[in-house]
Design an enzyme around this catalytic site. Structure first.
Site, short mmCIF file in Angstrom:
data_model
loop_
_atom_site.label_atom_id
_atom_site.label_comp_id
_atom_site.label_asym_id
_atom_site.label_seq_id
_atom_site.Cartn_x
_atom_site.Cartn_y
_atom_site.Cartn_z
N CYS A 199 0.59 -1.48 0.67
CA CYS A 199 -0.02 -0.22 -0.19
C CYS A 199 1.07 1.10 -0.41
CB CYS A 199 -1.06 -0.15 1.42
SG CYS A 199 -2.03 1.09 0.75
N HIS A 221 -3.81 -5.23 0.05
CA HIS A 221 -3.42 -6.02 1.53
C HIS A 221 -3.39 -7.63 1.77
CE1 HIS A 221 -3.72 -1.63 3.70
NE2 HIS A 221 -3.94 -1.88 2.11
N GLU A 223 -2.33 -9.23 4.02
CA GLU A 223 -3.18 -9.68 5.34
C GLU A 223 -4.31 -9.58 5.09
OE1 GLU A 223 -4.05 -5.23 5.04
OE2 GLU A 223 -1.71 -5.94 4.72
#
Length: 366
Positions: A252, A340, A342
């Site tokens: 990001c 992202h 995660e």
């Protein structure tokens, strides 16, 4: 029942009822298309100084728990929903979303026109906005106050949300690597994903220098997500990491800083990507991942390019608007993605990128 208004800087006004804390708030008006994960959204530091509208029509069904926050507080400047859930129904919940927003002092509004608001932003672009509960001033005066709020372009916000003191997330199941994670607005799940793979993660403040980073003797360096305009950030430390040939991974905001460190430019997207349903294509394999996003800026880059650290290439693109979603140095020691991996609360298509980071560090140790 009290009234509330959402006022956009171009004069568009939406009437509704207060949701969460009462008062007034200002920020950049954006929308999130996720149907789940509102608690993770609220506590994502990348939303600092933004008012977030949820496009899913029913918000708050599963309440709020103490396990899912991505940071220690709610970071959104304001919250817009269509229909707040009247009932909380989840075995993990310990309070309602409405009470959580009140507890955190987050001003919100429930309006019937979230679809109209989203279409307006898609046509006109993200813009400044204000939420006012029980407003005493005429709308014209509120619009003028919104127009005095700061814009996101040129905003240097990472240090406002990052940790001020270093801390360590211990490896799970035995240490294999030492990683320095520079906190630009890091989400709690990110160091956890690395810890699951045997990484002892040293989280450093956004202001960390190259000497601060190297003092930890890292096997790899990670730059996190975060808010604000990447053009305001100092990339000197990252450039020195690349010069030292230390394995690097960024996501990001970290992807945008990687791009700038390589000599590329960044620009503001018209209304950004925010949600858990963005299709991203790996141009090397043709594989498409459904991915989680939260960004309003992107990197401008040709398919291949030269850098002071060797040849680079674009690895991923967004299938909705073709913006750059991933970069790497072709020797494989440094890479980044705009989305992202995660991904709490999902999807998990991109979790393999943490494995790739570990593979890069393994090769560097050989």
């Amino acid at each position: 029942m009290n009234s509330a208004v959402l006022v956009l800087e171009d004069g568009r006004v939406f009437h509704g009822t207060p949701y969460g804390a009462e008062g007034e708030t200002f920020g950049e008006m954006v929308f999130n298309t996720g149907m789940t994960g509102y608690q993770e959204t609220l506590t994502d530091p990348s939303y600092h100084r933004q008012i977030v509208a949820m496009t899913a029509p029913h918000i708050g069904n599963t309440g709020v728990n103490d396990e899912d926050p991505e940071s220690s507080k709610v970071w959104v400047a304001g919250y817009v929903v269509r229909e707040p859930s009247r009932v909380v129904s989840n075995w993990r919940a310990n309070r309602s979303l409405d009470s959580y927003l009140k507890e955190q002092g987050v001003v919100g509004i429930a309006i019937q026109g979230t679809r109209a608001l989203t279409r307006h932003l898609r046509e006109r672009g993200a813009m400044r906005a204000g939420i006012f509960t029980s407003p005493a001033e005429p709308v014209e005066a509120l619009v003028e106050r919104v127009r005095l709020a700061p814009v996101m372009e040129g905003a240097d916000l990472a240090a406002e949300v990052a940790t001020t003191e270093p801390y360590v997330v211990e490896a799970i199941g035995g240490k294999k690597f030492t990683v320095v994670a520079v906190d630009l607005g890091i989400k709690g799940m990110t160091p956890h994903r690395m810890a699951e793979r045997g990484c002892e993660v040293h989280v450093l403040p956004a202001t960390a220098t190259f000497d601060d980073i190297m003092a930890v003797r890292p096997d790899g360096v990670f730059f996190s997500n975060g808010p604000g305009d990447p053009a305001t950030a100092d990339v000197t430390a990252l450039q020195k990491v690349l010069e030292a040939r230390v394995p690097f991974f960024g996501i990001c905001f970290g992807n945008q800083l990687f791009g700038r460190a390589l000599g590329l430019t960044t620009y503001k997207l018209r209304y950004g990507h925010r949600g858990v349903n963005q299709p991203v294509k790996d141009v090397r394999t043709g594989k498409v991942e459904i991915s989680a996003h939260n960004h309003g800026f992107a990197v401008e880059a040709p398919p291949t390019f030269d850098t002071p650290y060797g040849p680079g290439e674009v690895t991923h693109v967004n299938l909705n608007d073709d913006c750059v979603e991933g970069l790497r140095l072709t020797d494989g020691r440094a890479f980044s993605v705009q989305y992202h991996p995660e991904a709490a609360a999902g999807p998990h298509d991109a979790a393999y990128l943490f494995d790739e980071f570990c593979e890069v560090m393994t090769r560097a140790q050989a």
